[in-house]
Design a protein around this motif. Structure first.
Motif, PDB file in Angstrom:
ATOM      1  N   GLU A 109       0.798  -1.086  -0.016  1.00 47.97           N
ATOM      2  CA  GLU A 109      -0.139  -0.124   0.027  1.00 47.97           C
ATOM      3  C   GLU A 109       0.846   1.309   0.040  1.00 47.97           C
ATOM      4  OE1 GLU A 109      -3.331  -0.002  -0.234  1.00 47.97           O
ATOM      5  OE2 GLU A 109      -3.535  -2.222   0.428  1.00 47.97           O
ATOM      6  N   TRP A 110       0.269   2.257  -0.435  1.00 52.06           N
ATOM      7  CA  TRP A 110       1.039   3.511  -0.278  1.00 52.06           C
ATOM      8  C   TRP A 110       0.033   4.721  -0.639  1.00 52.06           C
ATOM      9  CZ3 TRP A 110       3.029   8.131  -3.032  1.00 52.06           C
ATOM     10  CH2 TRP A 110       2.790   8.232  -4.224  1.00 52.06           C
ATOM     11  N   ALA A 111       0.372   5.685   0.087  1.00 51.71           N
ATOM     12  CA  ALA A 111      -0.676   7.099   0.366  1.00 51.71           C
ATOM     13  C   ALA A 111       0.153   8.099   0.479  1.00 51.71           C
ATOM     14  CB  ALA A 111      -1.788   6.810   0.847  1.00 51.71           C
ATOM     15  N   HIS A 112      -0.469   9.241   0.312  1.00 56.45           N
ATOM     16  CA  HIS A 112       0.193  10.735   0.741  1.00 56.45           C
ATOM     17  C   HIS A 112      -0.888  11.375   1.175  1.00 56.45           C
ATOM     18  CE1 HIS A 112      -0.975  11.421  -3.491  1.00 56.45           C
ATOM     19  NE2 HIS A 112      -1.162  12.772  -2.953  1.00 56.45           N
ATOM     20  N   SER A 113      -0.652  12.391   2.182  1.00 59.32           N
ATOM     21  CA  SER A 113      -1.509  13.361   2.599  1.00 59.32           C
ATOM     22  C   SER A 113      -0.793  14.839   2.986  1.00 59.32           C
ATOM     23  CB  SER A 113      -2.131  12.668   4.039  1.00 59.32           C
ATOM     24  OG  SER A 113      -1.275  12.499   5.101  1.00 59.32           O
ATOM     25  N   GLU A 114      -1.533  15.682   3.034  1.00 58.16           N
ATOM     26  CA  GLU A 114      -1.022  17.134   3.531  1.00 58.16           C
ATOM     27  C   GLU A 114      -1.706  17.548   4.675  1.00 58.16           C
ATOM     28  OE1 GLU A 114      -0.152  20.146   0.512  1.00 58.16           O
ATOM     29  OE2 GLU A 114      -0.662  18.395  -1.164  1.00 58.16           O
ATOM     30  N   SER A 115      -0.925  18.140   5.668  1.00 57.15           N
ATOM     31  CA  SER A 115      -1.680  18.752   6.821  1.00 57.15           C
ATOM     32  C   SER A 115      -0.771  19.907   6.880  1.00 57.15           C
ATOM     33  CB  SER A 115      -1.515  17.705   7.943  1.00 57.15           C
ATOM     34  OG  SER A 115      -1.866  18.406   8.917  1.00 57.15           O
ATOM     35  N   GLY A 116      -1.291  21.082   6.511  1.00 53.08           N
ATOM     36  CA  GLY A 116      -0.682  22.443   6.673  1.00 53.08           C
ATOM     37  C   GLY A 116       0.506  22.332   5.513  1.00 53.08           C
ATOM     38  N   PRO A 117       1.740  22.859   6.188  1.00 50.60           N
ATOM     39  CA  PRO A 117       2.924  22.760   5.372  1.00 50.60           C
ATOM     40  C   PRO A 117       3.428  21.386   5.164  1.00 50.60           C
ATOM     41  CG  PRO A 117       3.322  23.687   7.580  1.00 50.60           C
ATOM     42  CD  PRO A 117       1.830  23.497   7.535  1.00 50.60           C
TER      43      PRO A 117
ATOM     44  N   ILE B 299       3.904  17.392   4.539  1.00 50.21           N
ATOM     45  CA  ILE B 299       3.375  16.440   3.565  1.00 50.21           C
ATOM     46  C   ILE B 299       4.050  15.126   4.097  1.00 50.21           C
ATOM     47  CG2 ILE B 299       3.932  15.316   1.330  1.00 50.21           C
ATOM     48  CD1 ILE B 299       4.648  18.290   0.450  1.00 50.21           C
ATOM     49  N   ARG B 300       2.961  14.087   4.306  1.00 52.12           N
ATOM     50  CA  ARG B 300       3.454  12.712   4.743  1.00 52.12           C
ATOM     51  C   ARG B 300       3.225  11.582   3.595  1.00 52.12           C
ATOM     52  NH1 ARG B 300       3.580  10.248   9.804  1.00 52.12           N
ATOM     53  NH2 ARG B 300       3.559  12.492  10.913  1.00 52.12           N
ATOM     54  N   VAL B 301       4.218  10.957   3.284  1.00 55.37           N
ATOM     55  CA  VAL B 301       4.022   9.728   2.488  1.00 55.37           C
ATOM     56  C   VAL B 301       3.909   8.468   3.307  1.00 55.37           C
ATOM     57  CG1 VAL B 301       5.054   8.506   0.741  1.00 55.37           C
ATOM     58  CG2 VAL B 301       4.805  11.089   0.443  1.00 55.37           C
ATOM     59  N   LYS B 302       3.136   7.518   3.160  1.00 57.57           N
ATOM     60  CA  LYS B 302       3.223   6.365   3.893  1.00 57.57           C
ATOM     61  C   LYS B 302       3.274   5.280   2.948  1.00 57.57           C
ATOM     62  CE  LYS B 302       0.369   7.775   7.656  1.00 57.57           C
ATOM     63  NZ  LYS B 302      -0.834   7.566   8.685  1.00 57.57           N
ATOM     64  N   VAL B 303       4.082   4.259   3.360  1.00 53.94           N
ATOM     65  CA  VAL B 303       4.222   3.095   2.269  1.00 53.94           C
ATOM     66  C   VAL B 303       4.230   1.703   3.307  1.00 53.94           C
ATOM     67  CG1 VAL B 303       5.892   1.826   0.722  1.00 53.94           C
ATOM     68  CG2 VAL B 303       5.764   4.338   1.053  1.00 53.94           C
ATOM     69  N   GLU B 304       3.504   0.928   2.938  1.00 53.12           N
ATOM     70  CA  GLU B 304       3.398  -0.462   3.649  1.00 53.12           C
ATOM     71  C   GLU B 304       4.253  -1.512   2.694  1.00 53.12           C
ATOM     72  OE1 GLU B 304       0.224  -3.534   4.084  1.00 53.12           O
ATOM     73  OE2 GLU B 304      -0.343  -2.201   5.422  1.00 53.12           O
ATOM     74  N   VAL B 305       5.250  -1.963   3.083  1.00 54.51           N
ATOM     75  CA  VAL B 305       6.013  -2.895   2.436  1.00 54.51           C
ATOM     76  C   VAL B 305       6.316  -4.254   3.019  1.00 54.51           C
ATOM     77  CG1 VAL B 305       8.278  -1.778   3.372  1.00 54.51           C
ATOM     78  CG2 VAL B 305       8.453  -2.897   1.098  1.00 54.51           C
ATOM     79  N   LYS B 306       6.482  -5.076   2.269  1.00 54.93           N
ATOM     80  CA  LYS B 306       6.870  -6.739   2.749  1.00 54.93           C
ATOM     81  C   LYS B 306       8.245  -6.967   2.406  1.00 54.93           C
ATOM     82  CE  LYS B 306       5.172 -11.431   3.480  1.00 54.93           C
ATOM     83  NZ  LYS B 306       4.049 -12.263   3.232  1.00 54.93           N
TER      84      LYS B 306
ATOM     85  N   ILE C  56       5.825  -7.320   7.233  1.00 54.73           N
ATOM     86  CA  ILE C  56       5.463  -6.059   7.113  1.00 54.73           C
ATOM     87  C   ILE C  56       5.959  -4.999   7.717  1.00 54.73           C
ATOM     88  CG2 ILE C  56       3.350  -4.824   6.481  1.00 54.73           C
ATOM     89  CD1 ILE C  56       1.746  -7.601   5.834  1.00 54.73           C
ATOM     90  N   SER C  57       6.424  -3.929   7.002  1.00 56.65           N
ATOM     91  CA  SER C  57       6.824  -2.899   7.807  1.00 56.65           C
ATOM     92  C   SER C  57       6.204  -1.631   7.177  1.00 56.65           C
ATOM     93  CB  SER C  57       8.136  -2.522   7.456  1.00 56.65           C
ATOM     94  OG  SER C  57       9.117  -3.536   8.158  1.00 56.65           O
ATOM     95  N   ASN C  58       5.985  -0.545   8.028  1.00 59.42           N
ATOM     96  CA  ASN C  58       5.181   0.554   7.837  1.00 59.42           C
ATOM     97  C   ASN C  58       6.318   1.798   7.843  1.00 59.42           C
ATOM     98  OD1 ASN C  58       2.168   0.066   7.638  1.00 59.42           O
ATOM     99  ND2 ASN C  58       3.006  -0.768   9.603  1.00 59.42           N
ATOM    100  N   VAL C  59       6.422   2.542   6.459  1.00 56.82           N
ATOM    101  CA  VAL C  59       7.417   3.395   6.482  1.00 56.82           C
ATOM    102  C   VAL C  59       6.612   4.768   6.233  1.00 56.82           C
ATOM    103  CG1 VAL C  59       9.273   4.259   5.046  1.00 56.82           C
ATOM    104  CG2 VAL C  59       9.131   1.768   5.451  1.00 56.82           C
ATOM    105  N   ALA C  60       6.946   5.789   6.859  1.00 60.55           N
ATOM    106  CA  ALA C  60       6.660   7.253   6.695  1.00 60.55           C
ATOM    107  C   ALA C  60       7.624   8.249   6.480  1.00 60.55           C
ATOM    108  CB  ALA C  60       5.728   7.334   7.795  1.00 60.55           C
ATOM    109  N   PHE C  61       7.207   9.014   5.398  1.00 64.63           N
ATOM    110  CA  PHE C  61       8.501   9.923   5.156  1.00 64.63           C
ATOM    111  C   PHE C  61       7.628  11.360   5.320  1.00 64.63           C
ATOM    112  CE2 PHE C  61       9.861   6.448   2.461  1.00 64.63           C
ATOM    113  CZ  PHE C  61      11.244   6.526   2.773  1.00 64.63           C
ATOM    114  N   LEU C  62       8.274  12.533   5.988  1.00 64.76           N
ATOM    115  CA  LEU C  62       7.756  13.722   6.181  1.00 64.76           C
ATOM    116  C   LEU C  62       8.655  14.545   5.241  1.00 64.76           C
ATOM    117  CD1 LEU C  62       6.511  12.182   8.564  1.00 64.76           C
ATOM    118  CD2 LEU C  62       6.915  14.080   9.905  1.00 64.76           C
ATOM    119  N   PHE C  63       7.873  15.452   4.679  1.00 70.25           N
ATOM    120  CA  PHE C  63       8.659  16.483   3.984  1.00 70.25           C
ATOM    121  C   PHE C  63       8.129  18.015   4.465  1.00 70.25           C
ATOM    122  CE2 PHE C  63       8.280  12.845   1.153  1.00 70.25           C
ATOM    123  CZ  PHE C  63       9.508  12.826   0.425  1.00 70.25           C
TER     124      PHE C  63
END
Length: 865
Positions: free
Chosen positions: A795-803, A805-812, A858-865
């Protein structure tokens, strides 16, 4: 036709007035597609009938709907002969100067690709031919089918003529007239034409179901081990146990096990009808033997429960199987030398006989030592004891007790029981030895030891009226013994023995009905892999329930005809079989690309194709003969695989080419992952079919580097509804797994130029790039330690909260996670904890991800921009 009150009938009535103009017509001796002739000089005794749904069909409404919508694209060819016969040959017309790709049977049970540009270029026993019609930017397909009790195939004629052969398989069953013995279909897409044509035939014949209508076996997403190449016919419990243990100890847990040929109770007609044949080792030795019981052989029957679970369990000598195999090969060579001497006129055979007798004695001593010293086998053995603590049931229970991840244990059997069927008088079944009669259509096929042996011994055929009883007697016993599925082999022997049973179509119907009924009753309706089945009889008659099957010949680790280079060039042949056969077989069944050996010199070549084939991954490694580093690029530690979402198919620019010996074509196959597409480029050059010698042989002059191109549009995105939107991206990141490089590409970019060495490959993982926020573009590539890295993204998705940006990736998986990011993240979180990462100016974003067993990897990875 559906009943008047049926929704399908109402729908068809509503659609009827608005039917488009017919695409195909026959007039003045020409079969035309949109006004352009594809066949000329069509004989006057040939007829064409436009497709219509005129029979009752149990196809799903969605299929009937689609078939009706495309009915203007298809129709049936028939012909009338002067005299009735059980085998009729007639021209359908001629063509020349028009490219085609086809599938033909090169052995009774195996088929492969062939290309040319004339009807005379076709091979015997052609199962379908696809013609390129550039005049109308379309394709025309001719499929020989079944009508009444006759089946058909295409054959080459003289002067460009396409011949159709209709045969019943019994001299007692004759006909002279056919209305629908072949189907013709037209489409502007070579992949759609397969789906449309076979969907039409599904509705017309109503004897099979499409893959989309069926469930596939659960092992499709898993890794497994098949015992064949490890033991051949010497397979026994201690060896199987050690084999599974090897994988677990090496860090990979097989999720399924196939106990191949060698587990059954078989003997020859000249042997004691109540005892198993002794000292069988090599494939071929068992091909004249028959079942004398429907349960396991003595070596499995006498297994005592708990024997291998005990602290003092006997060790298994991993050298013994190869020692037995090598000795048996030595004996086989001695017998061949004797036969050659006789053919040369030698009369004094004393030295030959003496050597053969000595080798037999040595082999017997090796087996005798094994039997006397193997304390695993302490059971009753020769009696019919069904105690839970003995035999196959005890063995499978112990396997599952020790190896917790082993979901499925399957066994092998021939369609008729054993290679030689069932021995008359030894079971409750009514079996009779039937001499084999091969159709003249097989005259052009490759010499085959299996055919020679089966013809030599005939087949102990269970009467077709007992087919249900036959399979249920076997399967109900196996199911209660802990077996969850079967690999059914040697399927197309039925056509050899159909004379007394109403012909090959009727005999096939009876056997496949019994097989399907028992499959539903005992193995959840899915626990079966079909093999040695690659002929249209099987697909049109045998796939109502069966949902998985082999799409290639056996994996040959060396050339059986003795070419030392066959160890290399045979591997490319295998990939051609599988990829082109999947075009049509994938409409009926989930394609299975067969096992391979991880320590073979071309193992990596095979592994690359299995990674993206879309089917299960399994090997036939010898005990102790594994390349775990390679296997871990294919398989997760828990025995599951990052499987593609479709079955791999050749790219459009390969369809009418010869990737085996034209010296210029790279085999390219495409598939989908959830968030991208993948192309595999394989250099298969160096071998192929020789129609004069009637065999597949090496072409050393072709075994050289080949150059070509790869483009994102080579992926047929529209062939999967869930992937279609992925083909609309403006930009893609492409990761080359072997070169470990990334490229940014667009649909209008120039193609990527490549050169691929012989027996080598490259995998291209295309992932759409998304704009996830102001100035940031992102695309997850996956775990690059895996061949199919794109398949590791769940799975992967992205969202914005104010300035932010968060990208979430579920990887096996575990290893290096790679993504493309146009800018560097500020922070990275792995399973909730902040971790370090590496970002490079070219957009590479790298993070090490551990395999966490408790989380299923399964790991959950999150990147913050």
């Amino acid at each position: 036709m559906a009943p008047p009150n049926d929704p399908a009938n109402a729908l068809l009535t509503k659609l009827a007035p608005n039917r488009p103009e017919k695409h195909i017509g026959l007039s003045n001796g020409k079969l035309c597609v949109k006004g352009f002739p594809v066949l000329s000089e069509v004989p006057s005794n040939v007829s064409f009938t436009p497709f219509s749904i005129s029979k009752s069909s149990d196809a799903p409404l969605s299929v009937i709907q689609a078939v009706q919508a495309n009915s203007h694209k298809g129709g049936f060819l028939g012909f009338k002969a002067q005299e009735p016969s059980d085998r009729l040959m007639n021209s359908l017309g001629r063509f020349s100067g028009r490219d085609f790709v086809s599938i033909f049977r090169f052995k009774t049970w195996w088929s492969t690709q062939w290309v040319g540009n004339s009807g005379s270029d076709l091979q015997m026993e052609t199962q379908w031919v696809l013609l390129d019609v550039p005049e109308t930017t379309s394709y025309a397909m001719i499929i020989p089918i079944i009508e009444s009790s006759f089946r058909s195939a295409l054959h080459p004629g003289t002067d460009g003529h396409v011949m159709i052969c209709a045969e019943s398989g019994s001299t007692r069953l004759k006909a002279s007239s056919f209305d629908a013995i072949a189907y013709v279909h037209v489409s502007d897409n070579p992949y759609n034409i397969m789906k449309e044509a076979y969907s039409a035939l599904r509705v017309h014949l109503n004897t099979f179901r499409l893959l989309e209508e069926k469930q596939v076996p659960s092992l499709v997403d898993k890794f497994g081990w098949c015992t064949w190449d490890a033991f051949y016919l010497t397979v026994e419990p201690a060896g199987v146990w050690q084999g599974v243990k090897d994988f677990v100890d090496g860090g990979i847990s097989p999720r399924f096990l196939i106990i191949d040929d060698g587990w059954q109770s078989i003997n020859r007609d000249d042997e004691n009808p109540n005892e198993d044949s002794k000292n069988l080792v090599l494939g071929g030795e068992q091909m004249t033997a028959r079942l004398h019981r429907l349960d396991e052989s003595e070596k499995f029957r006498k297994y005592k429960g708990g024997s291998l679970l005990a602290p003092n369990a006997p060790s298994f000598d991993i050298k013994r199987p190869k020692m037995l195999i090598n000795k048996a090969i030595e004996l086989e060579h001695a017998n061949k030398a004797r036969d050659k001497a006789i053919q040369s006129g030698v009369t004094d055979l004393f030295e030959f006989d003496s050597k053969i007798n000595n080798l037999k004695k040595e082999l017997e001593e090796m087996f005798g030592g094994e039997e006397s010293g193997n304390s695993v086998n302490e059971g009753c053995g020769r009696c019919s004891c069904k105690a839970d603590n003995y035999g196959m049931k005890a063995f499978t229970r112990d396997l599952r007790t020790r190896f917790k991840g082993l979901d499925d244990i399957w066994v092998w059997h021939a369609l008729c029981g054993a290679w030689g069927g069932v021995r008359p008088g030894t079971t409750h079944l009514n079996s009779k030895i039937i001499p084999c009669n091969l159709s003249p259509g097989l005259d052009g096929t490759m010499d085959d030891l299996a055919v020679v042996k089966i013809v030599e011994g005939g087949i102990g055929l269970v009467h077709p009226s007992q087919a249900d009883d036959f399979y249920d007697s076997m399967y109900s016993y196996l199911a209660q013994a802990g077996i969850t599925g079967v690999k059914v082999d040697v399927i197309h022997t039925l056509e050899y023995v159909s004379e007394e049973y109403g012909g090959r179509v009727e005999l096939g119907k009876a056997y496949y009905k019994g097989l399907s009924n028992s499959l539903k009753k005992n193995f959840k309706g899915t626990g079966l892999i079909s093999s040695m089945q690659q002929c249209n009889d099987f697909f049109f008659l045998g796939t109502r329930q069966i949902s998985m099957g082999r799409v290639g010949d056996d994996f040959w680790f060396q050339d059986p005809n003795g070419d030392p280079n066959g160890v290399y060039w045979l591997q490319g042949v295998h990939m051609i079989h599988c990829s082109y056969n999947s075009l049509w077989m994938g409409q009926f069944i989930q394609p299975d690309w067969d096992m391979f050996q991880s320590d073979h010199c071309c193992a990596k070549f095979h592994a690359g194709s299995r990674a993206i084939c879309g089917g299960p991954v399994y090997v036939s490694d010898s005990v102790g003969g594994h390349d775990f580093d390679l296997l871990k690029q294919l398989v997760y530690p828990d025995g599951t695989i990052p499987r593609c979402q479709h079955f791999a198919l050749p790219t459009r620019d390969c369809l009418f080419r010869n990737p085996l010996f034209d010296k210029k074509t790279i085999l390219k196959i495409w598939n989908f992952n959830k968030y991208g597409g993948v192309i595999g480029a394989f250099n298969c050059q160096g071998s192929g079919w020789d129609m004069k010698e009637r065999r597949i042989k090496g072409y050393a002059e072709c075994y050289k580097p080949v150059s070509g191109t790869v483009h994102v549009t080579d992926i047929e995105w529209d062939q999967n509804a869930e992937a279609a939107h992925l083909g609309e991206a403006e930009e893609y990141i492409v990761y080359l797994s072997q070169a470990d490089k990334i490229h940014l590409v667009a649909p209008k970019s120039e193609a990527i130029k490549i050169t691929v060495q012989p027996s080598s490959f490259e995998l291209f993982n295309f992932v759409p790039i998304k704009k996830v926020g102001p100035g940031i573009k992102f695309a997850p590539v996956g775990i690059t330690d895996m061949f199919n890295n794109g398949g590791t993204i769940r799975e992967w998705a992205h969202s914005e909260s104010g300035p932010e940006i968060r990208v979430k990736v579920e990887v096996k998986g575990g290893g290096n996670f790679l993504a493309y990011s146009s800018g560097s993240p500020k922070k990275c979180y792995l399973n909730g904890a902040e971790v370090a990462f590496e970002w490079m100016p070219d957009g590479k974003l790298i993070l090490n991800v551990p395999w966490i067993e408790e989380a299923g990897g399964i790991s959950n990875v999150a990147f913050l921009f």
